[in-house]
Design an enzyme around this catalytic site. Structure first.
Site, PDB file in Angstrom:
ATOM      1  N   THR A   1      13.482  -2.113 -47.805  1.00  0.00           N
ATOM      2  CA  THR A   1      12.477  -2.942 -47.142  1.00  0.00           C
ATOM      3  C   THR A   1      13.092  -4.324 -46.947  1.00  0.00           C
ATOM      4  OG1 THR A   1      11.497  -3.581 -49.268  1.00  0.00           O
ATOM      5  CG2 THR A   1      10.544  -1.668 -48.164  1.00  0.00           C
ATOM      6  N   HIS A   2      12.837  -4.933 -45.800  1.00  0.00           N
ATOM      7  CA  HIS A   2      13.492  -6.203 -45.442  1.00  0.00           C
ATOM      8  C   HIS A   2      15.018  -6.046 -45.400  1.00  0.00           C
ATOM      9  CE1 HIS A   2       9.720  -8.533 -46.131  1.00  0.00           C
ATOM     10  NE2 HIS A   2       9.530  -7.621 -47.070  1.00  0.00           N
TER      11      HIS A   2
ATOM     12  N   PRO B   1       2.195  12.952  13.727  1.00  0.00           N
ATOM     13  CA  PRO B   1       2.223  12.501  12.331  1.00  0.00           C
ATOM     14  C   PRO B   1       0.865  12.033  11.823  1.00  0.00           C
ATOM     15  CG  PRO B   1       4.079  11.578  13.539  1.00  0.00           C
ATOM     16  CD  PRO B   1       3.192  12.227  14.551  1.00  0.00           C
TER      17      PRO B   1
ATOM     18  N   GLU C   1      22.869   3.659 -29.098  1.00  0.00           N
ATOM     19  CA  GLU C   1      22.943   2.460 -28.268  1.00  0.00           C
ATOM     20  C   GLU C   1      22.399   2.724 -26.864  1.00  0.00           C
ATOM     21  OE1 GLU C   1      26.852   0.369 -30.364  1.00  0.00           O
ATOM     22  OE2 GLU C   1      27.051   1.341 -28.417  1.00  0.00           O
TER      23      GLU C   1
ATOM     24  N   SER D   1       0.819  -1.213   0.000  1.00  0.00           N
ATOM     25  CA  SER D   1       0.000   0.000   0.000  1.00  0.00           C
ATOM     26  C   SER D   1       0.849   1.258   0.000  1.00  0.00           C
ATOM     27  CB  SER D   1      -0.899   0.024   1.236  1.00  0.00           C
ATOM     28  OG  SER D   1      -0.092   0.055   2.411  1.00  0.00           O
ATOM     29  N   GLY D   2       2.145   1.121   0.280  1.00  0.00           N
ATOM     30  CA  GLY D   2       2.992   2.296   0.440  1.00  0.00           C
ATOM     31  C   GLY D   2       2.807   2.981   1.776  1.00  0.00           C
ATOM     32  N   THR D   3       2.187   2.284   2.735  1.00  0.00           N
ATOM     33  CA  THR D   3       1.959   2.877   4.055  1.00  0.00           C
ATOM     34  C   THR D   3       3.265   3.369   4.683  1.00  0.00           C
ATOM     35  OG1 THR D   3      -0.007   1.525   4.459  1.00  0.00           O
ATOM     36  CG2 THR D   3       1.133   2.400   6.394  1.00  0.00           C
TER      37      THR D   3
ATOM     38  N   SER E   1      -5.568   8.550   4.335  1.00  0.00           N
ATOM     39  CA  SER E   1      -5.115   7.183   4.544  1.00  0.00           C
ATOM     40  C   SER E   1      -4.025   6.925   3.510  1.00  0.00           C
ATOM     41  CB  SER E   1      -6.273   6.196   4.336  1.00  0.00           C
ATOM     42  OG  SER E   1      -5.787   4.870   4.149  1.00  0.00           O
TER      43      SER E   1
ATOM     44  N   LYS F   1      38.514   3.121 -33.690  1.00  0.00           N
ATOM     45  CA  LYS F   1      37.122   2.692 -33.814  1.00  0.00           C
ATOM     46  C   LYS F   1      36.214   3.656 -33.037  1.00  0.00           C
ATOM     47  CE  LYS F   1      34.427  -1.589 -33.644  1.00  0.00           C
ATOM     48  NZ  LYS F   1      33.222  -1.156 -32.929  1.00  0.00           N
ATOM     49  N   VAL F   2      35.124   4.062 -33.676  1.00  0.00           N
ATOM     50  CA  VAL F   2      34.157   4.958 -33.046  1.00  0.00           C
ATOM     51  C   VAL F   2      32.778   4.320 -33.177  1.00  0.00           C
ATOM     52  CG1 VAL F   2      33.102   7.246 -33.049  1.00  0.00           C
ATOM     53  CG2 VAL F   2      35.541   6.990 -33.581  1.00  0.00           C
ATOM     54  N   ASN F   3      32.068   4.216 -32.082  1.00  0.00           N
ATOM     55  CA  ASN F   3      30.783   3.532 -32.067  1.00  0.00           C
ATOM     56  C   ASN F   3      29.611   4.509 -31.957  1.00  0.00           C
ATOM     57  OD1 ASN F   3      32.122   1.051 -32.098  1.00  0.00           O
ATOM     58  ND2 ASN F   3      32.242   0.970 -29.859  1.00  0.00           N
TER      59      ASN F   3
ATOM     60  N   SER G   1      36.712   1.426 -28.724  1.00  0.00           N
ATOM     61  CA  SER G   1      37.245   0.115 -28.406  1.00  0.00           C
ATOM     62  C   SER G   1      38.468   0.244 -27.520  1.00  0.00           C
ATOM     63  CB  SER G   1      37.611  -0.636 -29.693  1.00  0.00           C
ATOM     64  OG  SER G   1      38.268  -1.847 -29.402  1.00  0.00           O
TER      65      SER G   1
END
Length: 461
Positions: free
Chosen positions: A182-183, A125, A326, A99-101, A134, A319-321, A313
């Protein structure tokens, strides 16, 4: 370092609480009971709890139920909580009572202690901070409030920013024609602005989908108290709280039409999560298109070059990604996973109460934040900065055997297939082979096979 403690008491007895902690016994019991993940509820959720306690104090004072001095002290302390000035005093794990009480009492105890320290009044409180409330209506309300604020302030502006960035980039690239796919296979020509218009339309549709949930998200359970009957709350309390929150946030919060529905289910959160999942799917599609277009630089498509942001890498120099697409793709995957958790949690309403509320809050707010931040990063660090390899696109387009499709109505499908196969096998431009295999003149072939003409259409003005 040693921690000093004080003794606090609740209805179950005494226990030790760190001396500097603003929370009390019930919060400490939850800290002791739920050492599960170390993940705390999000900032926006704590903000919503503070706003509810503030609005509740205002409403109870105006209804003649809270003395002015006590109400004013609670209001000040609650707004401090809403502003994030005491977040370190909200230590409870997401995986707690369903309930997160525990989190509701955490807010009640922190606000009561702050208010008492500032006013020298004995502020309780439960009796004062939680008056007319509640956990069963506070936590569902906090989920709606925090999600509505996050969507309005973070996600919708971020989606607008992303769509705008894509559209501006498309305008700059409207003169460039490329090979459609396509595909993942060569298809008829398409302009880059047309390709990007598909992305922008996806994002704008997501904006509309998420916006469409806001009217239901602005409906609050506050006033329903424990089971929906409104026991121990003034009949006007829920409406007064909603009005205060609406005035403070400029979001049209209102009391729920049916408290029994508002307490017993989380259908609106599930609905919003579904739209967030759809948005994640859209963003993931765009991110993956960018990765494919950037692939190479020699053995891939190499249509574009994304901004070089960091070495790619630890072993391959130079190498550049595509790190931004990502990262955004991973964030999208997390959102899709969060939707599964919210779906499971949403069906965990038994009779008058859902009992997976904290995990709904955590996953919903995380999804909103991931999509908002991811959309802005994708716009600013990928879309706006990529460059186009126009020469390479032109060369690939000239060799595309699928261009023969434009001759179908003149030479027929079978002859077209024959020309396409020959052009592909011999690595020659389709126009060159068509000139040999048909009676069409150079002028006719130039007109029929013009990529720019073939790419016309598809976007409404």
């Amino acid at each position: 370092m040693t921690t000093e403690y004080r003794v606090e008491r609740d209805s179950m007895g005494e226990l030790e609480v760190p001396s500097e902690a603003l929370w009390g016994a019930q919060t400490q019991r939850a800290v002791n009971n739920f050492p599960i993940s170390g993940i705390r509820l999000p900032r926006q959720f704590i903000r919503a709890l503070g706003l509810i306690k503030w609005a509740g104090a205002v409403a109870n004072q105006n209804l003649g139920l809270l003395p002015k001095g006590i109400a004013a002290a609670i209001e000040t302390a609650a707004l401090e909580v809403a502003e994030g000035r005491h977040d370190e005093h909200f230590p409870i794990d997401v995986f707690q009572t369903g309930s997160g009480t525990s989190s509701n009492m955490n807010a009640n105890e922190v606000i009561a202690r702050l208010a008492a320290q500032a006013s020298d009044e004995p502020i309780h409180p439960n009796d004062h901070v939680n008056m007319g409330q509640s956990s069963n209506d506070v936590i569902p309300s906090a989920i709606h409030i925090s999600a509505a604020l996050s969507v309005t302030e973070q996600l919708l502006p971020a989606l607008e920013h992303l769509a705008g960035a894509i559209e501006r980039k498309g305008d700059l690239l409207s003169h460039i024609v490329k090979t459609g796919r396509t595909h993942l296979m060569d298809a008829m020509p398409i302009r880059l602005d047309q390709e990007l218009s598909g992305w922008a339309t996806q994002v704008r549709a997501d904006h509309q989908r998420v916006s469409g949930v806001l009217p239901r998200l602005s409906s609050l359970a506050q006033g329903g108290t424990a089971v929906g009957t409104g026991i121990n709350a003034h009949p006007k309390f829920g409406a007064r709280v909603a009005a205060q929150l609406a005035s403070h946030t400029d979001i049209a919060f209102r009391t729920a039409d049916n408290y029994f529905e508002a307490l017993s289910c989380q259908d609106t959160a599930v609905e919003l999560s579904g739209q967030l999942k759809t948005t994640a799917v859209s963003v993931l599609k765009i991110a993956n298109d960018l990765r494919w277009m950037n692939s190479g630089p020699l053995a891939g498509l190499a249509e574009i070059a994304l901004p070089a942001l960091q070495p790619g890498s630890s072993i391959m120099p130079g190498k550049v990604n595509p790190v931004i697409p990502e990262a955004v793709a991973m964030a999208s995957a997390q959102v899709i996973g969060n939707d599964v958790a919210i779906t499971v949690a949403g069906q965990s309403g038994n009779f008058q109460l859902n009992v997976m509320l904290p995990v709904v809050a955590h996953n919903l707010l995380q999804s909103i934040e991931l999509l908002a931040n991811g959309s802005r990063v994708l716009a600013d660090m990928a879309i706006e900065g990529f460059t186009v390899n126009e020469e390479h696109l032109g060369e690939a387009l000239a060799r595309n055997p699928i261009l023969v499709t434009a001759l179908n109505h003149v030479i027929g499908y079978e002859k077209g297939a024959e020309i396409a196969k020959k052009a592909y096998l011999e690595g020659r431009p389709i126009r060159e082979v068509a000139a040999e295999e048909t009676n069409l003149s150079d002028e006719e072939l130039t007109l029929l096979l013009d990529p720019a003409e073939l790419a016309k259409g598809g976007v409404k003005g």
